[in-house]
Write an enzyme that holds these catalytic residues in place. Structure first.
Site, PDB file in Angstrom:
ATOM      1  N   LYS A 145       0.826  -1.218   0.000  1.00  0.00           N
ATOM      2  CA  LYS A 145       0.000   0.000   0.000  1.00  0.00           C
ATOM      3  C   LYS A 145       0.857   1.263   0.000  1.00  0.00           C
ATOM      4  O   LYS A 145       0.610   2.191  -0.749  1.00  0.00           O
ATOM      5  CB  LYS A 145      -0.907   0.070   1.252  1.00  0.00           C
ATOM      6  CG  LYS A 145      -1.923  -1.028   1.375  1.00  0.00           C
ATOM      7  CD  LYS A 145      -2.860  -0.787   2.563  1.00  0.00           C
ATOM      8  CE  LYS A 145      -2.181  -0.795   3.917  1.00  0.00           C
ATOM      9  NZ  LYS A 145      -1.665  -2.119   4.327  1.00  0.00           N
ATOM     10  N   ARG A 180      -9.103   1.587   9.009  1.00  0.00           N
ATOM     11  CA  ARG A 180      -8.788   0.183   9.294  1.00  0.00           C
ATOM     12  C   ARG A 180      -9.928  -0.495  10.039  1.00  0.00           C
ATOM     13  O   ARG A 180      -9.829  -1.697  10.329  1.00  0.00           O
ATOM     14  CB  ARG A 180      -7.524   0.106  10.142  1.00  0.00           C
ATOM     15  CG  ARG A 180      -6.237  -0.193   9.370  1.00  0.00           C
ATOM     16  CD  ARG A 180      -5.116  -0.231  10.379  1.00  0.00           C
ATOM     17  NE  ARG A 180      -3.927  -0.912   9.995  1.00  0.00           N
ATOM     18  CZ  ARG A 180      -2.843  -0.306   9.468  1.00  0.00           C
ATOM     19  NH1 ARG A 180      -2.855   0.970   9.212  1.00  0.00           N
ATOM     20  NH2 ARG A 180      -1.768  -1.018   9.210  1.00  0.00           N
ATOM     21  N   ARG A 233      11.554  -7.339   5.019  1.00  0.00           N
ATOM     22  CA  ARG A 233      11.458  -5.882   4.857  1.00  0.00           C
ATOM     23  C   ARG A 233      12.459  -5.161   5.762  1.00  0.00           C
ATOM     24  O   ARG A 233      12.596  -5.477   6.931  1.00  0.00           O
ATOM     25  CB  ARG A 233      10.018  -5.476   5.209  1.00  0.00           C
ATOM     26  CG  ARG A 233       9.678  -4.038   5.051  1.00  0.00           C
ATOM     27  CD  ARG A 233       8.207  -3.881   4.771  1.00  0.00           C
ATOM     28  NE  ARG A 233       7.377  -3.865   5.975  1.00  0.00           N
ATOM     29  CZ  ARG A 233       6.074  -3.560   5.967  1.00  0.00           C
ATOM     30  NH1 ARG A 233       5.470  -3.279   4.828  1.00  0.00           N
ATOM     31  NH2 ARG A 233       5.386  -3.575   7.075  1.00  0.00           N
ATOM     32  N   ARG A 240      11.476  -2.658  11.525  1.00  0.00           N
ATOM     33  CA  ARG A 240      10.432  -2.040  12.347  1.00  0.00           C
ATOM     34  C   ARG A 240      10.081  -2.959  13.508  1.00  0.00           C
ATOM     35  O   ARG A 240       9.960  -4.168  13.313  1.00  0.00           O
ATOM     36  CB  ARG A 240       9.180  -1.837  11.482  1.00  0.00           C
ATOM     37  CG  ARG A 240       9.032  -0.448  10.923  1.00  0.00           C
ATOM     38  CD  ARG A 240       7.958  -0.402   9.858  1.00  0.00           C
ATOM     39  NE  ARG A 240       6.619  -0.795  10.317  1.00  0.00           N
ATOM     40  CZ  ARG A 240       5.516  -0.620   9.601  1.00  0.00           C
ATOM     41  NH1 ARG A 240       5.577  -0.051   8.415  1.00  0.00           N
ATOM     42  NH2 ARG A 240       4.347  -1.010  10.056  1.00  0.00           N
ATOM     43  N   ARG A 257      -0.778  -8.364  13.871  1.00  0.00           N
ATOM     44  CA  ARG A 257      -1.264  -7.433  12.848  1.00  0.00           C
ATOM     45  C   ARG A 257      -2.152  -8.142  11.831  1.00  0.00           C
ATOM     46  O   ARG A 257      -3.145  -7.586  11.362  1.00  0.00           O
ATOM     47  CB  ARG A 257      -0.083  -6.752  12.149  1.00  0.00           C
ATOM     48  CG  ARG A 257       0.588  -5.710  13.049  1.00  0.00           C
ATOM     49  CD  ARG A 257       1.972  -5.355  12.573  1.00  0.00           C
ATOM     50  NE  ARG A 257       1.959  -4.630  11.311  1.00  0.00           N
ATOM     51  CZ  ARG A 257       3.005  -4.581  10.484  1.00  0.00           C
ATOM     52  NH1 ARG A 257       4.122  -5.217  10.758  1.00  0.00           N
ATOM     53  NH2 ARG A 257       2.919  -3.876   9.383  1.00  0.00           N
TER      54      ARG A 257
HETATM   55  P1  AMP Z   1       1.124   0.933   9.045  1.00  0.00           P
HETATM   56  O1  AMP Z   1       2.386   1.696   8.855  1.00  0.00           O
HETATM   57  O2  AMP Z   1      -0.018   1.473   8.240  1.00  0.00           O
HETATM   58  O3  AMP Z   1       1.293  -0.553   8.863  1.00  0.00           O
HETATM   59  O4  AMP Z   1       0.685   1.142  10.578  1.00  0.00           O
HETATM   60  C1  AMP Z   1       1.532   0.722  11.632  1.00  0.00           C
HETATM   61  C2  AMP Z   1       0.719   0.570  12.914  1.00  0.00           C
HETATM   62  O5  AMP Z   1       0.144   1.841  13.259  1.00  0.00           O
HETATM   63  C3  AMP Z   1      -0.457  -0.383  12.841  1.00  0.00           C
HETATM   64  O6  AMP Z   1      -0.081  -1.732  13.069  1.00  0.00           O
HETATM   65  C4  AMP Z   1      -1.340   0.157  13.960  1.00  0.00           C
HETATM   66  O7  AMP Z   1      -0.850  -0.202  15.231  1.00  0.00           O
HETATM   67  C5  AMP Z   1      -1.145   1.659  13.801  1.00  0.00           C
HETATM   68  N1  AMP Z   1      -2.144   2.240  12.859  1.00  0.00           N
HETATM   69  C6  AMP Z   1      -1.879   2.844  11.667  1.00  0.00           C
HETATM   70  N2  AMP Z   1      -3.014   3.243  11.083  1.00  0.00           N
HETATM   71  C7  AMP Z   1      -4.023   2.873  11.910  1.00  0.00           C
HETATM   72  C8  AMP Z   1      -5.431   2.973  11.857  1.00  0.00           C
HETATM   73  N3  AMP Z   1      -6.063   3.527  10.801  1.00  0.00           N
HETATM   74  N4  AMP Z   1      -6.143   2.481  12.902  1.00  0.00           N
HETATM   75  C9  AMP Z   1      -5.546   1.923  13.972  1.00  0.00           C
HETATM   76  N5  AMP Z   1      -4.224   1.781  14.071  1.00  0.00           N
HETATM   77  C10 AMP Z   1      -3.460   2.245  13.055  1.00  0.00           C
END
Ligand code: AMP
Length: 189
Positions: free
Chosen positions: A14, A89, A128, A136, A147
Site C-alpha cells: 500500500k 482500518r 522488509r 520495524r 497485525r
Molecule cells: P502501518 O504503517 O499502516 O502498517 O501502521 C503501523 C501501525 O500503526 C499499525 O499496526 C497500527 O498499530 C497503527 N495504525 C496505523 N493506522 C491505523 C489505523 N487507521 N487504525 C488503527 N491503528 C493504526
C-alpha cells in the site's frame, strides 16, 4: 477530485503504491502509520499511547486515529483529494470518514484493494528493511501475527463496506511493483 483509499493487508505494498500515485496525481499521501510513528519518535502523549498498541501489533484506538486522519485531510493541500494509506482500518473509522466527507459534499471516489495472500505478505514483511537496514519493531514475528489477526478481524470487513458503496476495485498485488502500479492507475482512470 480523487479521494482514494489504499486497502489491503500489512505488507501488501500500500505504502509503495500510495507514494508513487500521490506524486503522479499531485495529491497528499496520508499514512496514519507514518503520522503515528512520528508522534512516537517525538515522544508526545499521543505517541506514548500509540506505541503500546503498535509494538504489540494491535490497532491504535479509533478515537485517536480518527482525530489525526480527519485533521490531516482538513489541510489545504487535501482540497483536491488525497491518497489514504492505512486508514480507515475499522468500520467506525470508515463511518467517521464518510460522515466528515459528506458534511463537505465530498465522498470516497476509489478504494483500491491490493489482493495478496497471507503467506505472501508474511514472507514479504520478514524480509522488509528500512533504508538504514533496521527492522520495524512491529515487523517482528509475534507482532506480525497480531497485525494479521487485526487485519482479518477489523479491516477486512471494509471490503464489503466499500463494495456496497460501489467504490471497491481489487488489484492483484502479487505482481511486480510496476505491474501493480499500472493496474492501480487503470482503476483510477
Ligand atoms: P502501518 O504503517 O499502516 O502498517 O501502521 C503501523 C501501525 O500503526 C499499525 O499496526 C497500527 O498499530 C497503527 N495504525 C496505523 N493506522 C491505523 C489505523 N487507521 N487504525 C488503527 N491503528 C493504526
Amino acid at each position: 477530485m480523487k479521494n482514494v483509499i489504499m486497502l489491503g493487508p500489512p505488507g501488501a505494498g500500500k505504502g509503495t503504491q500510495a507514494v508513487r500515485l500521490a506524486r503522479a496525481l499531485g495529491l497528499p499521501h496520508v499514512s496514519t502509520g507514518d503520522m503515528l510513528r512520528a508522534a512516537v519518535k517525538a515522544g508526545t502523549p499521543l505517541g506514548r499511547e500509540a506505541k503500546r498498541h503498535m509494538d504489540a501489533g494491535g490497532l491504535v484506538p479509533d478515537e485517536v486515529v480518527i482525530g489525526i486522519a480527519l485533521d490531516r485531510i482538513a489541510e489545504p493541500d487535501a482540497g483536491q483529494g488525497f491518497i489514504f494509506d492505512g486508514f480507515p482500518r475499522t468500520i467506525p473509522q470508515a463511518e467517521a470518514l464518510d460522515a466528515r466527507l459528506a458534511a463537505q459534499e465530498r465522498r470516497i471516489t476509489h478504494v483500491v484493494n491490493l489482493d495478496v495472500p497471507e503467506d505472501v505478505v508474511v514472507e514479504r514483511i520478514a524480509s522488509r528493511r528500512a533504508p538504514d537496514g533496521s527492522v520495524r519493531d512491529d515487523d517482528k514475528p509475534d507482532a506480525v501475527r497480531a497485525r494479521m489477526r487485526a487485519y482479518r478481524a477489523q479491516t477486512e470487513p471494509l471490503e464489503g463496506y466499500y463494495a456496497r458503496a460501489g467504490v471497491l476495485r481489487s488489484v492483484d498485488g502479487t505482481k511486480s511493483m510496476d505491474e501493480v502500479y499500472e493496474a492501480v492507475k487503470k482503476v483510477l482512470g
